[in-house]
Design an enzyme around this catalytic site. Sequence first.
Site, short mmCIF file in Angstrom:
data_model
loop_
_atom_site.label_atom_id
_atom_site.label_comp_id
_atom_site.label_asym_id
_atom_site.label_seq_id
_atom_site.Cartn_x
_atom_site.Cartn_y
_atom_site.Cartn_z
N ASP A 170 0.82 -1.21 0.00
CA ASP A 170 0.00 0.00 0.00
C ASP A 170 0.86 1.27 0.00
O ASP A 170 2.09 1.22 0.04
CB ASP A 170 -0.93 -0.04 1.22
CG ASP A 170 -2.32 0.49 0.93
OD1 ASP A 170 -2.46 1.31 0.00
OD2 ASP A 170 -3.27 0.09 1.63
N ASP B 247 -9.70 3.36 -3.21
CA ASP B 247 -10.46 2.17 -2.85
C ASP B 247 -11.88 2.19 -3.40
O ASP B 247 -12.56 3.22 -3.41
CB ASP B 247 -10.54 2.05 -1.33
CG ASP B 247 -9.20 1.70 -0.72
OD1 ASP B 247 -8.23 1.49 -1.47
OD2 ASP B 247 -9.11 1.66 0.53
#
Length: 371
Positions: A119, A174
Amino acid sequence: MGWNSWNAFGTKIDEQLVKDIADAFVNLGLKDVGYEYIVLDDGWMGMQRDAQGNFIPHPEKFPHGIKALADYIHSKGLKFGLYSCVGDKTCAGYPGSRGHEFQDALKFAEWGVDYLKYDWCYAGLMNAREAYTTMRDALYAAKRPVFFSLCEWGDNQPWEWAKEIGHSWRTTGDINNCFDGSKDRYGVVQIVNLRDQEKLRKAAGPSHWNDMDMMEIGNGGLSYFEEETHFALWAILASPLILGNDLRNISQETLNLIKNKDIIAVSQDSLGIQGFKYDTVQDNIEIWVRPLINNEWAICFSNRSDKPSELNFEWNGKNIKDNIYNYEISFSNDKAYKIRNLYSHKEMGKTNKVLKCKLEKNQSLMLRLYK
């Protein structure tokens, strides 16, 4: 193809949950149709590293450690994935890999990790390309084959540089559990339309893919027609098929969808070309296409209007051309293609007749054309 813990569970994960998911994964037949990865997302680690700087699995969530869990996943004939972050903290505030990349890669290899989702939180002023290259080099040095998934959100145009570093790269922020989101809350529609798909598809190909995030199928926020369209577009656009739902509680209808071999075959087509939007017709019906092996094509008609629409599509005289990869299909009454409905698994005649059907709001029709 696989499953990730984040969409359904966030950081509320533990050893028994993951084992139960792996059991369900196999018992439901997902392994048999090509799904293979079980990926633990953020929240698996403890809040501190040990005295030597090594990751410590969360002692309450994973009392037997990560290697024991990986061994269990492998015993099922599946592959095991884990999560980390380029910053000194993960998005949920757990320790990240900054400054520990080679140490962490060695630990991942020791544990038997086959997939790393990496990430981009707490990156500060880091250079994305360099940060991901550092972890790639660390994974190489650890000498265990790992699928490297870059979760950089598309902020630094990874499609321009990431194929030399990883196997997939996120193109947006996301996804959320909805079909139509908003400017700041991405649903399926926003994920697909946020970036210039022409730029993205130039970068995609075998072993390096644009990643539109884990799927929200089975999480209750989408109608069944929206779930079908979600699955179809991820297949057309060659995005990894990563499930994000609770497999212990899945409807037969949703299970049948995610096990649809005809759509999975489009997703996994060996030609490895990402599809594109060909046209928008009638009352905002989008036409998405993908060239496939053996001069076949996948076509998805998606109703983006806010009401039902009657599709009347005249094939004759149409010419679909992929200007990037030079694939082309032309339609005439004397050179007709056979049509297979990939939802019903039934033949629908040939392209020498007008295609007619009713599409509800956000419903789609997914076809394969072949000689």
